[in-house]
Every structure is written in structure tokens, then in C-alpha cells.
Motif scaffolding. Structure first.
Motif, PDB file in Angstrom:
ATOM      1  N   ASP A   1       0.837  -1.206   0.000  1.00 52.50           N
ATOM      2  CA  ASP A   1       0.000   0.000   0.000  1.00 52.50           C
ATOM      3  C   ASP A   1       0.869   1.251   0.000  1.00 52.50           C
TER       4      ASP A   1
ATOM      5  N   PRO B   1     -11.089   6.532  -6.678  1.00 48.75           N
ATOM      6  CA  PRO B   1     -11.322   5.903  -5.369  1.00 48.75           C
ATOM      7  C   PRO B   1     -10.465   4.680  -5.097  1.00 48.75           C
ATOM      8  N   GLU B   2      -9.786   4.170  -6.123  1.00 51.36           N
ATOM      9  CA  GLU B   2      -8.941   2.993  -5.921  1.00 51.36           C
ATOM     10  C   GLU B   2      -7.607   3.327  -5.279  1.00 51.36           C
TER      11      GLU B   2
ATOM     12  N   SER C   1      -9.413   4.562  -0.651  1.00 47.97           N
ATOM     13  CA  SER C   1      -9.845   3.171  -0.490  1.00 47.97           C
ATOM     14  C   SER C   1      -9.740   2.708   0.955  1.00 47.97           C
TER      15      SER C   1
ATOM     16  N   ARG D   1      -6.952   2.094   2.641  1.00 48.38           N
ATOM     17  CA  ARG D   1      -5.775   1.266   2.938  1.00 48.38           C
ATOM     18  C   ARG D   1      -4.679   2.048   3.646  1.00 48.38           C
TER      19      ARG D   1
END
Length: 313
Positions: free
Chosen positions: A6, A68-69, A74, A76
Motif C-alpha cells: 500500500d 477511489p482505488e 480506499s 488502505r
């Protein structure tokens, strides 16, 4: 729970392959290549990663709607973790530059860090955005030149800055797409950038000619011929690497001219980021370090492969 993957996505880890070449090209142009150059390149990478994390922190609300990913929207990576990471990487980058380069390096690392944060927090969505980002890359080249004659690195800094302007101008249309005039302008800019990198600056040309004359005066037979061939390769190499850069990045922009959709624009931006090492390699070779220039340029195909796993944009 936030993972290393991430964080790598947050800071666009593979895109950092486009960063050390700035410092190396600047050092080559200024006659400042030394054991401290890799450490200055490391400081540059830390500042680049800081800028990526700060960028996503500043854009977190917009990204919630448009991308939004990404790690923050998201869920993360938390916003606090992102801005904390950005601040820590900034301090580490400036600190490393100070440790290995002293006052001259600090005199460039501090304004470089300030310009990065200024872009992310203030300038990104303004008309000044591309120019501010171009200034970041120009300062990065000069950071590499801080141990030598920085005026000699100004042409290389201007060339990398001009390339960065084209990439940044395109990146502003990654979500919405562009009209055909934008990639036509950036493509023309890319052609000028490549031509600039392929042609030796006057001072470098005079030095090369002087060296060639001296070599001719002292060499005999096969030794003279071998060195003549080496000199020819050294003269041609910047043009070859600049042509490689122009072909890859230019082809991606030509696709945007034909189809200015958001997806094509993102692909062109990615090509501009991952193709930058070829341009840096040309500038390094132009500075008299041909083999090192080839090594820098080799990061371009590696960056393209890694970009398939972690987006550089």
C-alpha cells in the motif's frame, strides 16, 4: 492494516527509477561525479516519494470521487499516515543531502523540498502547476551538480524541466481526457527536448574537439584508430538515447492526438515518466560519461515493466 504494498503504491515506488538520473545528469554536466553522487540520488528519491505521498494527501477528497482505488480513499492508508510519511521522507531527504553534500547541497535540497510541497498544496490545480513541477525537476538536476560548476548543468536542468512540463500538462487531463491540441503541443515540446539532449552544448563541443586534437597528436596506429572510434561513439550516443526517448514518449502522445481519451492520456503520462531515464542517459552521455549514460537509460524498460504492477501516475 496498511501494508508495504500500500505504501509503495502511495509513493509510486517504481516511478522513482526516473529520479536518480536527474542527479547523475547534473553531476556529469558539472564535472561533479563522485562517490557522493549515489547518496545525493538517494536524497532525491526520498524527496520524490515525499512529494507523491503529499500529493495524495492533498488530493484525498478529489480522489474519493475521481480515483477511489488509490490508497487513501480506499481506506488502505489513513490521511494522517500519508502526511506523516511525506513529512518524514522530506526530512530524511534534506538530511541526507546535507550529510553528504554540505551547504551547497542544502542550498538546493531545501528549495527543492519547498517547491515540491508548494506544488502539492498550492500550485497543482492552477495555471502555474506545470511550471512549478518543472522547477522541481530542474532543481533536482542542479542538486546533482552542487559539488561542481553548476552553471554547466543549467542546460541539462532546463532540458529535464521542459520534459517535465509536457508530462505535467498532460497529467492534468488524466481523468477528463484532452482535446487534440494539448498532445500536439506537448509532442512538439518533446521533439525540442530530444533535439536539445542530442546536441552538445558549445562548451562541451569545444572540449571534445580539443581532446580529439590532443589524442591525434600523441596516438599512433591502431591506438589512434581505436580512440577515434570511441570518440565517434561518444559523439553519437547522446543522439541515439535521445532518439529512443523521443520514439517511446512521442508515440504515446501521438496516440493521444488520435484518441484524446482519459485512458490514452494516462498512458502517455506513464510513458513520459518511465521514459525519462532515456533522456537523462542522453544528458549524462553528453556530459562525457557514456557508459554511465547507458546504465541510466537502462532504467527506462525496467520502469515500464514495474509500472504494470504499480501505476506511476
Amino acid at each position: 492494516m496498511t501494508t508495504l504494498a500500500d505504501l509503495a503504491e502511495l509513493v509510486r515506488a517504481p516511478a522513482a527509477l526516473s529520479v536518480p538520473g536527474d542527479v547523475i545528469a547534473g553531476a556529469a554536466a558539472a564535472g561533479a561525479l563522485s562517490p557522493r553522487t549515489p547518496a545525493l540520488a538517494g536524497a532525491s528519491v526520498l524527496l520524490y516519494w515525499a512529494g507523491m505521498a503529499a500529493n495524495d494527501w492533498a488530493d484525498r477528497r478529489l480522489d474519493a470521487e475521481e480515483r477511489p482505488e488509490r490508497p487513501i480513499p480506499s481506506g488502505r492508508v489513513t490521511p494522517a499516515a500519508a502526511v506523516g510519511l511525506a513529512a518524514g521522507l522530506t526530512a530524511a531527504g534534506v538530511g541526507l543531502a546535507a550529510a553528504v553534500g554540505g551547504r551547497r547541497a542544502v542550498a538546493l535540497a531545501v528549495p527543492l523540498a519547498a517547491t515540491i510541497w508548494g506544488y502539492d498544496l498550492l500550485a497543482k490545480n492552477t495555471a502555474a502547476g506545470p511550471a512549478v513541477m518543472a522547477a522541481c525537476r530542474g532543481l533536482d538536476v542542479l542538486l546533482g551538480a552542487s559539488g561542481g560548476r553548476m552553471t554547466r548543468a543549467l542546460p541539462a536542468a532546463a532540458t529535464v524541466a521542459a520534459h517535465t512540463w509536457t508530462v505535467t500538462a498532460l497529467s492534468r487531463r488524466e481523468v477528463t481526457g484532452a482535446d487534440a491540441t494539448l498532445p500536439m503541443r506537448t509532442l512538439a515540446g518533446t521533439a525540442l527536448v530530444a533535439a536539445s539532449a542530442a546536441v552538445a552544448v558549445p562548451g562541451a563541443r569545444r572540449a571534445a574537439l580539443q581532446t580529439a586534437h590532443q589524442t591525434a597528436a600523441v596516438d599512433q596506429g591502431g591506438v589512434r584508430a581505436g580512440r577515434s572510434r570511441s570518440a565517434t561513439i561518444a559523439a553519437v550516443l547522446p543522439a541515439v538515447l535521445a532518439g529512443w526517448y523521443a520514439a517511446r514518449y512521442g508515440a504515446a502522445q501521438a496516440e493521444v492526438v488520435r484518441d484524446p481519451s482519459a485512458g490514452r492520456v494516462r498512458a502517455a503520462v506513464g510513458a513520459g515518466i518511465t521514459g525519462l531515464p532515456a533522456l537523462q542517459g542522453a544528458l549524462t552521455a553528453r556530459g562525457g560519461s557514456g557508459l554511465l549514460g547507458v546504465a541510466v537509460a537502462a532504467a527506462a524498460p525496467l520502469g515500464r515493466r514495474l509500472a504494470r504492477k504499480v501505476s506511476p501516475t
